[in-house]
Scaffold this motif. Sequence first.
Motif, PDB file in Angstrom:
ATOM      1  N   LEU B  87      10.809   0.389   1.783  1.00  0.00           N
ATOM      2  CA  LEU B  87       9.457   0.948   1.797  1.00  0.00           C
ATOM      3  C   LEU B  87       8.472  -0.199   1.639  1.00  0.00           C
ATOM      4  O   LEU B  87       8.494  -0.907   0.616  1.00  0.00           O
ATOM      5  N   GLY B  88       7.612  -0.373   2.613  1.00  0.00           N
ATOM      6  CA  GLY B  88       6.581  -1.387   2.531  1.00  0.00           C
ATOM      7  C   GLY B  88       5.215  -0.752   2.727  1.00  0.00           C
ATOM      8  O   GLY B  88       5.098   0.466   2.906  1.00  0.00           O
ATOM      9  N   TYR B  89       4.177  -1.604   2.671  1.00  0.00           N
ATOM     10  CA  TYR B  89       2.833  -1.102   2.956  1.00  0.00           C
ATOM     11  C   TYR B  89       2.085  -2.177   3.730  1.00  0.00           C
ATOM     12  O   TYR B  89       2.264  -3.374   3.500  1.00  0.00           O
ATOM     13  N   ASP B  90       1.247  -1.717   4.644  1.00  0.00           N
ATOM     14  CA  ASP B  90       0.501  -2.620   5.513  1.00  0.00           C
ATOM     15  C   ASP B  90      -0.845  -2.926   4.860  1.00  0.00           C
ATOM     16  O   ASP B  90      -1.678  -2.020   4.725  1.00  0.00           O
ATOM     17  N   VAL B  91      -1.059  -4.176   4.479  1.00  0.00           N
ATOM     18  CA  VAL B  91      -2.318  -4.524   3.798  1.00  0.00           C
ATOM     19  C   VAL B  91      -3.505  -4.508   4.766  1.00  0.00           C
ATOM     20  O   VAL B  91      -4.655  -4.553   4.344  1.00  0.00           O
ATOM     21  N   GLU B  92      -3.223  -4.441   6.063  1.00  0.00           N
ATOM     22  CA  GLU B  92      -4.297  -4.264   7.052  1.00  0.00           C
ATOM     23  C   GLU B  92      -4.226  -2.872   7.694  1.00  0.00           C
ATOM     24  O   GLU B  92      -4.533  -2.691   8.883  1.00  0.00           O
ATOM     25  N   PHE B  93      -3.827  -1.903   6.869  1.00  0.00           N
ATOM     26  CA  PHE B  93      -3.746  -0.498   7.296  1.00  0.00           C
ATOM     27  C   PHE B  93      -5.040  -0.025   7.952  1.00  0.00           C
ATOM     28  O   PHE B  93      -5.043   0.870   8.803  1.00  0.00           O
ATOM     29  N   TYR B  94      -6.167  -0.626   7.549  1.00  0.00           N
ATOM     30  CA  TYR B  94      -7.478  -0.146   8.027  1.00  0.00           C
ATOM     31  C   TYR B  94      -7.652  -0.331   9.529  1.00  0.00           C
ATOM     32  O   TYR B  94      -8.505   0.326  10.128  1.00  0.00           O
ATOM     33  N   GLU B  95      -6.829  -1.172  10.145  1.00  0.00           N
ATOM     34  CA  GLU B  95      -6.910  -1.330  11.603  1.00  0.00           C
ATOM     35  C   GLU B  95      -6.540  -0.031  12.330  1.00  0.00           C
ATOM     36  O   GLU B  95      -6.898   0.159  13.491  1.00  0.00           O
ATOM     37  N   ARG B  96      -5.771   0.853  11.649  1.00  0.00           N
ATOM     38  CA  ARG B  96      -5.378   2.109  12.276  1.00  0.00           C
ATOM     39  C   ARG B  96      -6.331   3.259  11.962  1.00  0.00           C
ATOM     40  O   ARG B  96      -6.104   4.388  12.388  1.00  0.00           O
ATOM     41  N   LEU B  97      -7.367   3.001  11.155  1.00  0.00           N
ATOM     42  CA  LEU B  97      -8.244   4.111  10.756  1.00  0.00           C
ATOM     43  C   LEU B  97      -8.982   4.780  11.916  1.00  0.00           C
ATOM     44  O   LEU B  97      -9.239   5.986  11.854  1.00  0.00           O
ATOM     45  N   PRO B  98      -9.323   4.062  12.983  1.00  0.00           N
ATOM     46  CA  PRO B  98      -9.923   4.788  14.114  1.00  0.00           C
ATOM     47  C   PRO B  98      -9.009   5.904  14.644  1.00  0.00           C
ATOM     48  O   PRO B  98      -9.500   6.938  15.100  1.00  0.00           O
TER      49      PRO B  98
END
Lengths: 197, 197
Positions: B87-98
């Motif tokens: 289980l990981g997390y993407d620290v640039e998750f915000y790129e998918r917010l659109p």
Amino acid sequence: MSGILSDDALDTLFRNARTHNAWTDKPVSDDLLHKLYDLVKWGPTSANCSPARIVFVTSKEGKEKLAPALSQGNLAKTMSAPVTAILGYDVEFYERLPDLFPHDLTAKTWFNWSKEWAEQTAFRNGSLQGGYFILAARALGLDCGPMSGFDMAKVDEAFFAGTTVKVNFLCNLGYGDPKGLFNRSPRLPFDDVCKIV
Amino acid sequence: MSGILSDDALDTLFRNARTHNAWTDKPVSDDLLHKLYDLVKWGPTSANCSPARIVFVTSKEGKEKLAPALSQGNLAKTMSAPVTAILGYDVEFYERLPDLFPHDLTAKTWFNWSKEWAEQTAFRNGSLQGGYFILAARALGLDCGPMSGFDMAKVDEAFFAGTTVKVNFLCNLGYGDPKGLFNRSPRLPFDDVCKIV
């Protein structure tokens, strides 16, 4: 040993459950909050460290203490929710490990050697417990409205001053009025999130 | 709208579920891993940010890549588990917010103004999703063995090099052999964890 949940149960927990913004008048009893904790507490944490700490704000006085910390968009719905749970985590959770992990009394030393590691462990496991909390509430028929839109320093000052607990997130609890729901947002497809190797 | 889960379902999710250390030969299909993600994805995250990223390690080659990162106590059980989820997390998750929050295309700017805030958001919400993951797996009849005893830098290097994903924790999945269970550890009483104000 393991059962498989019914489709109805999976709908209640995951597929039909929504983040609620408006609340009916139906109250939430203290007894139900005890039942909720009695589920949440069983969720697994690293070395059973169980760092989550919870304040259930139910009174007018409690809500007024919380109000100045809330973002504008979260104010009205939080004031009207029967319960607002403040989910925090104890960064010195390791002090309780002699109770929580009695079969190895050295467990405390796995965490208290580094403030950074202890805090990271508390945040990770306190957040896992936050996930258990939301699903346990739904399992008991409650609706949830989790929120990160608030001033963390103000909540810590108002509710956790003089303790080693830090706020993680807030979660309104009650029986949601579906009229307050937003349209459901899309989710990422399997291949954008998961790999099988 | 809300249902209440049966006692059997609550037992499966919380009260009877245990962290497993030994596994039967019963395999876990790729189809079941898809079903698992199709539940996990519905769990709520802040602005639907959905930062969790998952690698399901099922092959001998994958396990061998993971092995050098494991603590001694987690090695044998991880090698023998049908699946080990990273289980990981993407620290640039915000790129998918659109995609994830289409009704407000400024949502990205709520997070990408600060690397620290974005990482904290990814860690909090990725861990919440970790909680959903464990309970969703149990809901599908799987047993879980979540673990923090491993070298995070080595896992990042072996599985997430060149990406913006960081490992959070590992979770063995399969059908547990109850012979490998430890005695259950005690939990803290309500009054040590919760307050109603």
